[in-house]
Design an enzyme around this catalytic site. Structure first.
Site, PDB file in Angstrom:
ATOM      1  N   SER A 162       1.968  15.192 -91.747  1.00 58.50           N
ATOM      2  CA  SER A 162       1.848  16.604 -92.102  1.00 58.50           C
ATOM      3  C   SER A 162       2.322  17.395 -90.893  1.00 58.50           C
ATOM      4  O   SER A 162       2.290  16.894 -89.759  1.00 58.50           O
ATOM      5  CB  SER A 162       0.386  16.942 -92.391  1.00 58.50           C
ATOM      6  OG  SER A 162       0.175  18.342 -92.337  1.00 58.50           O
ATOM      7  N   TYR A 175      -8.967  16.770 -90.917  1.00 58.82           N
ATOM      8  CA  TYR A 175      -7.618  16.551 -91.450  1.00 58.82           C
ATOM      9  C   TYR A 175      -6.583  16.580 -90.308  1.00 58.82           C
ATOM     10  O   TYR A 175      -5.729  15.684 -90.206  1.00 58.82           O
ATOM     11  CB  TYR A 175      -7.296  17.637 -92.480  1.00 58.82           C
ATOM     12  CG  TYR A 175      -5.978  17.468 -93.197  1.00 58.82           C
ATOM     13  CD1 TYR A 175      -5.872  16.638 -94.316  1.00 58.82           C
ATOM     14  CD2 TYR A 175      -4.829  18.144 -92.774  1.00 58.82           C
ATOM     15  CE1 TYR A 175      -4.663  16.487 -94.990  1.00 58.82           C
ATOM     16  CE2 TYR A 175      -3.624  18.004 -93.439  1.00 58.82           C
ATOM     17  CZ  TYR A 175      -3.542  17.174 -94.546  1.00 58.82           C
ATOM     18  OH  TYR A 175      -2.336  17.030 -95.209  1.00 58.82           O
TER      19      TYR A 175
HETATM   20  P1  NAP Z   1      -2.701  15.082-104.165  1.00 60.36           P
HETATM   21  O1  NAP Z   1      -1.834  15.549-105.274  1.00 60.36           O
HETATM   22  O2  NAP Z   1      -4.118  15.534-104.111  1.00 60.36           O
HETATM   23  O3  NAP Z   1      -2.632  13.497-104.122  1.00 60.36           O
HETATM   24  C1  NAP Z   1      -3.485  12.730-103.313  1.00 60.36           C
HETATM   25  C2  NAP Z   1      -3.368  11.287-103.748  1.00 60.36           C
HETATM   26  O4  NAP Z   1      -4.150  10.466-102.872  1.00 60.36           O
HETATM   27  C3  NAP Z   1      -3.888  11.036-105.171  1.00 60.36           C
HETATM   28  O5  NAP Z   1      -2.983  10.177-105.810  1.00 60.36           O
HETATM   29  C4  NAP Z   1      -5.219  10.341-104.952  1.00 60.36           C
HETATM   30  O6  NAP Z   1      -5.543   9.406-105.991  1.00 60.36           O
HETATM   31  C5  NAP Z   1      -4.908   9.579-103.676  1.00 60.36           C
HETATM   32  N1  NAP Z   1      -6.109   9.150-102.978  1.00 60.36           N
HETATM   33  C6  NAP Z   1      -7.119   9.892-102.493  1.00 60.36           C
HETATM   34  N2  NAP Z   1      -8.047   9.115-101.928  1.00 60.36           N
HETATM   35  C7  NAP Z   1      -7.601   7.833-102.048  1.00 60.36           C
HETATM   36  C8  NAP Z   1      -8.113   6.570-101.670  1.00 60.36           C
HETATM   37  N3  NAP Z   1      -9.287   6.454-101.034  1.00 60.36           N
HETATM   38  N4  NAP Z   1      -7.380   5.460-101.969  1.00 60.36           N
HETATM   39  C9  NAP Z   1      -6.207   5.546-102.634  1.00 60.36           C
HETATM   40  N5  NAP Z   1      -5.680   6.729-103.025  1.00 60.36           N
HETATM   41  C10 NAP Z   1      -6.375   7.856-102.736  1.00 60.36           C
HETATM   42  O7  NAP Z   1      -2.102  15.529-102.754  1.00 60.36           O
HETATM   43  P2  NAP Z   1      -0.611  15.485-102.145  1.00 60.36           P
HETATM   44  O8  NAP Z   1      -0.311  16.854-101.692  1.00 60.36           O
HETATM   45  O9  NAP Z   1       0.331  14.805-103.044  1.00 60.36           O
HETATM   46  O10 NAP Z   1      -0.900  14.621-100.837  1.00 60.36           O
HETATM   47  C11 NAP Z   1      -0.247  13.394-100.563  1.00 60.36           C
HETATM   48  C12 NAP Z   1      -0.106  13.232 -99.061  1.00 60.36           C
HETATM   49  O11 NAP Z   1       0.724  14.275 -98.547  1.00 60.36           O
HETATM   50  C13 NAP Z   1      -1.425  13.313 -98.290  1.00 60.36           C
HETATM   51  O12 NAP Z   1      -1.431  12.354 -97.249  1.00 60.36           O
HETATM   52  C14 NAP Z   1      -1.386  14.716 -97.701  1.00 60.36           C
HETATM   53  O13 NAP Z   1      -2.143  14.822 -96.526  1.00 60.36           O
HETATM   54  C15 NAP Z   1       0.100  14.860 -97.438  1.00 60.36           C
HETATM   55  N6  NAP Z   1       0.525  16.245 -97.267  1.00 60.36           N
HETATM   56  C16 NAP Z   1       0.517  17.121 -98.325  1.00 60.36           C
HETATM   57  C17 NAP Z   1       0.949  18.431 -98.102  1.00 60.36           C
HETATM   58  C18 NAP Z   1       0.999  19.453 -99.206  1.00 60.36           C
HETATM   59  O14 NAP Z   1       1.298  20.617 -98.911  1.00 60.36           O
HETATM   60  N7  NAP Z   1       0.750  19.103-100.449  1.00 60.36           N
HETATM   61  C19 NAP Z   1       1.355  18.842 -96.838  1.00 60.36           C
HETATM   62  C20 NAP Z   1       1.334  17.924 -95.791  1.00 60.36           C
HETATM   63  C21 NAP Z   1       0.926  16.624 -96.013  1.00 60.36           C
HETATM   64  P3  NAP Z   1      -6.551   9.776-107.211  1.00 60.36           P
HETATM   65  O15 NAP Z   1      -5.921  10.938-107.956  1.00 60.36           O
HETATM   66  O16 NAP Z   1      -6.626   8.526-108.016  1.00 60.36           O
HETATM   67  O17 NAP Z   1      -7.850  10.190-106.576  1.00 60.36           O
END
Ligand code: NAP
Length: 277
Positions: A162, A175
């Site tokens: 991130s 985080y």
């Molecule tokens: P998201 O839509 O909330 O997706 C999160 C995913 O992580 C879901 O598939 C969830 O699965 C899974 N997850 C959560 N806890 C878990 C566990 N204990 N074991 C296995 N899977 C787990 O969020 P996203 O934005 O796509 O985030 C994905 C990554 O990108 C994260 O690492 C986040 O920090 C990073 N990121 C996102 C942003 C942004 O702006 N969106 C920015 C920077 C970094 P379930 O649905 O089955 O719970």
């Protein structure tokens, strides 16, 4: 204007014949990435922890590209479940070539209010979870070695970081610490594994439209405030990240080792200094 989300920027089959495992692949960035890897020719393991139905839909979409896919439930912070997930992957696909360690979550609170559970949960999933998956992937990469017809590398690990690996974030200390930890974990693993032909890198998204940060973009007022932090003046789509990961995992990026690619519309350019300072 063509956007990453409308599919017109779809990549060629850069990963044909490769086996990929994406954690947290039933939602947001992980989902878009699993689909992009499948579109690029890889067979894909779609990991999830609670959302089985959404994972099955991703599997169906990936199979429509003529490659294999299956969903696997595992909590990435649980060592036994991670070990079992890689064992099943090797059993079903024969090996694994690409790990995208993507699963992540937030448990936000002011630091004086943050519970130990909130701290441990975020560090456990975001940081320890990535380590456990990287460790299991690397064992398989070393066991198998380079197969030149498949890839120049013995394996590729892409850590989902991130912009908060370098931008401090009040109210999100767990985080930000997890993502800062990913930077040094990624570089250390890259240094350790590079002589074995394994490339470890990270992608650092800025603000991407997914469920994790819904409150930051779902109202016009919130989106206007968010855009102030993004010089390129648009919120990112999950496919913006998926395309960067696909390229990074491919041999087009074979000489990229131990690097973070920021995919953030310029968020890390200190936009406050455009008019201040
Ligand atoms: P998201 O839509 O909330 O997706 C999160 C995913 O992580 C879901 O598939 C969830 O699965 C899974 N997850 C959560 N806890 C878990 C566990 N204990 N074991 C296995 N899977 C787990 O969020 P996203 O934005 O796509 O985030 C994905 C990554 O990108 C994260 O690492 C986040 O920090 C990073 N990121 C996102 C942003 C942004 O702006 N969106 C920015 C920077 C970094 P379930 O649905 O089955 O719970």
């Amino acid at each position: 204007m063509a956007t990453a989300a409308d599919g017109r920027l779809a990549l060629p089959p850069l990963l044909r014949g490769q086996k990929a495992l994406v954690t947290g692949a039933n939602s947001g960035i992980g989902k878009a990435t699993a689909i992009a890897l499948g579109r690029a020719g890889a067979d894909v393991v779609v990991n999830y922890v609670s959302g089985r139905e959404a994972a099955d839909e991703v599997v169906e979409e990936i199979r429509s590209f003529g490659v294999q896919a299956f969903a696997h439930e595992a909590d990435v912070s649980d060592e036994g479940q991670v070990v079992a997930m890689f064992a099943r992957t090797v059993e079903e696909f024969g090996t694994v070539d690409v790990l995208v360690a993507n699963a992540g979550l937030q448990r936000d609170a002011a630091s004086t209010e943050m519970t130990l559970d909130q701290w441990n949960k975020v560090i456990g999933v975001n940081l320890t979870g990535q380590f456990l998956c990287a460790r299991e992937a690397a064992k398989e990469f070393v066991r198998r070695g380079v197969v030149p017809e498949v890839s120049r590398a013995a394996g590729k690990i892409v850590c989902m970081s991130s912009v908060h690996q370098i931008i401090p974030w009040s109210g999100h200390v767990n985080y930000a610490a997890s993502k800062g930890g990913i930077l040094m974990m990624m570089q250390t693993l890259a240094q350790e594994f590079a002589p074995k032909g394994i490339r470890v890198n990270a992608v650092a998204p800025g603000a991407i439209r997914t469920p994790i940060n819904r409150s930051a973009w779902e109202t016009p007022e919130a989106e206007t405030a968010l855009l102030e932090l993004i010089p390129y003046r648009r919120v990112g789509d999950p496919e913006d990240i998926a395309h960067a990961v696909t390229l990074l995992a491919s041999d087009l990026m074979d000489y990229v080792v131990g690097t973070t690619i920021y995919v953030d519309g310029g968020m890390t350019l200190f936009p406050g200094f455009a008019t201040g300072g």
